[in-house]
Structures are given as structure tokens and as C-alpha cells.
Design an enzyme around this catalytic site. Structure first.
Site, PDB file in Angstrom:
ATOM      1  N   GLU A  38       0.825  -1.205   0.000  1.00  0.00           N
ATOM      2  CA  GLU A  38       0.000   0.000   0.000  1.00  0.00           C
ATOM      3  C   GLU A  38       0.866   1.265   0.000  1.00  0.00           C
ATOM      4  OE1 GLU A  38      -3.070   0.323  -0.542  1.00  0.00           O
ATOM      5  OE2 GLU A  38      -3.717  -1.763  -0.397  1.00  0.00           O
ATOM      6  N   TYR A 121      -6.635   6.337   4.322  1.00  0.00           N
ATOM      7  CA  TYR A 121      -6.820   5.355   3.258  1.00  0.00           C
ATOM      8  C   TYR A 121      -5.997   4.100   3.525  1.00  0.00           C
ATOM      9  CZ  TYR A 121      -5.668   2.747  -0.877  1.00  0.00           C
ATOM     10  OH  TYR A 121      -5.430   1.710  -1.731  1.00  0.00           O
ATOM     11  N   ASP A 139      -9.900   6.135  -2.222  1.00  0.00           N
ATOM     12  CA  ASP A 139      -8.762   6.572  -3.034  1.00  0.00           C
ATOM     13  C   ASP A 139      -9.289   7.239  -4.298  1.00  0.00           C
ATOM     14  OD1 ASP A 139      -9.681   4.477  -4.596  1.00  0.00           O
ATOM     15  OD2 ASP A 139      -7.713   3.539  -4.839  1.00  0.00           O
TER      16      ASP A 139
END
Length: 355
Positions: A38, A121, A139
Site C-alpha cells: 500500500e 486510506y 482513493d
């Protein structure tokens, strides 16, 4: 018809009827791999980020090995991804996981969010993908899908917009399967509801899509703030050592490319004409005839900055008093030194291969 329920049901049908994108970090729900991926994928396309992820996992298969890495090795692996603070934040968070959590990645949203470099996020992604916790990710893909389907014109970079999109994504969450809901939202935005060429003709959400009804797909989502691009002018000095090699310096400033190596450089607030370069020569106590080569402009666009660089090649010997924090590095050793992409590409163009 309840448009929220319609959205949720159609999205689930779409997701279950297709083969998902290959995302190796999702296998086994390893929170370390998901976190690493991520962070790498922030501001990065999947096809660009995947090879970096694979190299990082090979180099640092566990959080302990990442925590103990030498900074230069870490930055070299990151070279070309940009936003280099992400790499430093990765290591800082890895160290914290070792020191504060005994090497076990935290398993609740608030602790994950407290890690350096982890925002809402990323925390939601790790919490849902690793631990099946009910947190919706928001996102760029999610902004686009929701703004188009609901015809929402609130700017996504405004306080009101961020609040609305976060609440709407959470309200739509499949609480029985949050991980797949988040993956479905991101996949749908990346593969179907694309920024420039959305597949509206066969869209399962088309019947209730607010943007399609008004033919405004390409107008949404909206942004309220226009990014101001700052121009910076770098003049690099490619200084060769008496016995070969070139001088490099490590960027220590809290600025772009911190921790990367570059040629010695002077930054100005404007571009100089060739006839104006004598001021730079004087800085190094050199005469005009001491210069062998001046490059054309090389440019690199960053998110809020544009770097405009020229490379000057002096042929006179270096005054060693000017080189206290420089390193004389043989070309064959440059593979160990992380470089800004602008410099790496320029060097490749000069066909002085060092990889």
C-alpha cells in the site's frame, strides 16, 4: 428504487463474475506485505509499483529486516518511485513495529493509523485486507466511481467533499465482506469507470448513474484547488577525479530527494543564458576556458515542482577545499548509490553505463 442498494448489489455481481487483478500481497492476508504494498502503490500505477514490491519483499521478507536495513540500500531500491519520504517512513514504522509491538504488526485501525506515513486510506486498506475489519477505503478510484454514480459535485479536495465521500463509502460497505468490497471499488474504478475512457456502454451501474444521465462523466470528480507548480533551476557540476570516478554528494536537506546522491549543484531562482554562466564559474574559482561541456536542459515534473537542470563539465582540477562533503565514486560502484531519476536518465543518455 434505493440507489444505494442498487449500487451495492450491482457492484457485488460485477466483482463476483470477473477475475480479479493479480495482487500478490493479498495472498495469506499478511499485514506486513499489505502495508508494504500500500505504501509503494501510493501515487503509483500498479504496473509500475509491482516490480518494486517484488524487489522489496525479496530484500526484506520480514519487518525486522526492513527495520535493520542500511538507508542507502533502502533508498537505492526505492530509486525511481519518487516521493522518497515514503521509504524513510517505511523504515521508521518498521522500527516502531519492532520496538512497540514486538515485531507483530498492529491489528486495529487506530494503531495502524498511528504509524508514520500511514493515512486514513492506507489504515483502512490494511485493516480490511489483513484483518477483515469494516473500514472503507477512499482513493482516487473510489472518488471517481462515487462522484459519477451519485452525480456528486463537491470538490474531492474540500473538507465537505472529503467528509461526504468518506461517509458514503462507509455506508455502502459490505460489512460481511469489507475486504472484497474495497477491492471491488478500486478495481471497478481502475478497470471500468476509468478517468478518460470509462466503459459506460456496458456498465452495470448505468441505469442509475447520475453522470451518465447528463453526459458528464468526464467532468467528475471535481477538484477545487488548482495546483501551483514551482519551477526550480539546478546547475550540476560533473567533476571528474584525478584518477577517475566522479564526485557525488548526498542530499541532506529536508527537501525533494533527501538521502539520494547527486552531482555538486547550485540552485538558482531563474534560468541563466549561456552568456550569464560566468557567475557559476566564479563560484568554483574557474575561468571560462576551464569548461569542457554544457548540457541542454533536462527536466523532471514532480507533483508540485518542475526541476529544470543543466549539467556543466569542468576540465580544470577541483579545489579540494570545496569538496568537504563530496564522495569520489568510481563509475562501476554507482549501482550502490541511489540517484534522482533526472540524473540517472541523463547519465544513461551520455552512455556512461553504470548499472
Amino acid at each position: 428504487m434505493d440507489i444505494d442498494l442498487y449500487f451495492s448489489e450491482k457492484l457485488r455481481e460485477w466483482f463476483e463474475q470477473r477475475e480479479g487483478r493479480y495482487l500478490p500481497w493479498k495472498e495469506g492476508q499478511d499485514p506486513y506485505k499489505i502495508w508494504l504494498a500500500e505504501i509503494i502503490m501510493q501515487q503509483t500505477r500498479l504496473e509500475q509499483g509491482l516490480p518494486y514490491y517484488e524487489r522489496f519483499i525479496a530484500a526484506y521478507p520480514t519487518v525486522k529486516e526492513l527495520a535493520e536495513s542500511e538507508e542507502q540500500k533502502l533508498m537505492k531500491l526505492w530509486q525511481g518511485l519518487g516521493y522518497y519520504a515514503r521509504a524513510r517512513n517505511l523504515q521508521a514504522s518498521a522500527i516502531r513495529v519492532i520496538e512497540d509491538y514486538g515485531g507483530t504488526f498492529p491489528d486495529n485501525y487506530d494503531d495502524i493509523l498511528s504509524l508514520k506515513g500511514v493515512g486514513e486510506y492506507t489504515a483502512a486498506a490494511i485493516a480490511s485486507f489483513a484483518y477483515d475489519l469494516p473500514y472503507a477505503v477512499v482513493d482516487g478510484n473510489v472518488y471517481r466511481v462515487l462522484s459519477r454514480y451519485f452525480g456528486q459535485e463537491l470538490p474531492i479536495d474540500s473538507s465537505a467533499g472529503k467528509k461526504w465521500f468518506k461517509a458514503k463509502a462507509q455506508a455502502l460497505l459490505w460489512e460481511d465482506d469489507p475486504a472484497n468490497y474495497n477491492q471491488a471499488m478500486m478495481d471497478f474504478g481502475a478497470l471500468h469507470c476509468r478517468p478518460k475512457n470509462p466503459s459506460c456502454g456496458d456498465c452495470p451501474l448505468a441505469e442509475n448513474c447520475g453522470a451518465k444521465a447528463k453526459n458528464r462523466q468526464l467532468e467528475l470528480p471535481k477538484k477545487g484547488k488548482k495546483i501551483q507548480i514551482r519551477k526550480r533551476y539546478f546547475y550540476y557540476f560533473v567533476w571528474r577525479g584525478a584518477n577517475g570516478g566522479y564526485y557525488l554528494r548526498k542530499r541532506q536537506e529536508k527537501d525533494i530527494w533527501q538521502g539520494l546522491y547527486e552531482f555538486p549543484m547550485i540552485e538558482l531562482d531563474k534560468s541563466l543564458k549561456t552568456s550569464e554562466l560566468k557567475s557559476l564559474w566564479a563560484h568554483w574559482e574557474l575561468e571560462e576556458q576551464d569548461w569542457a561541456l554544457l548540457s541542454g536542459q533536462e527536466q523532471q515534473q514532480l507533483s508540485h515542482q518542475k526541476i529544470i537542470a543543466r549539467f556543466l563539465w569542468p576540465k580544470a582540477p577541483l579545489n579540494q577545499a570545496l569538496a568537504e562533503d563530496w564522495e569520489l565514486v568510481e563509475v562501476q560502484d554507482w549501482a550502490d548509490y541511489p540517484l534522482p531519476r533526472l540524473i540517472a536518465q541523463y547519465w544513461e543518455q551520455k552512455q556512461l553505463a553504470f548499472f
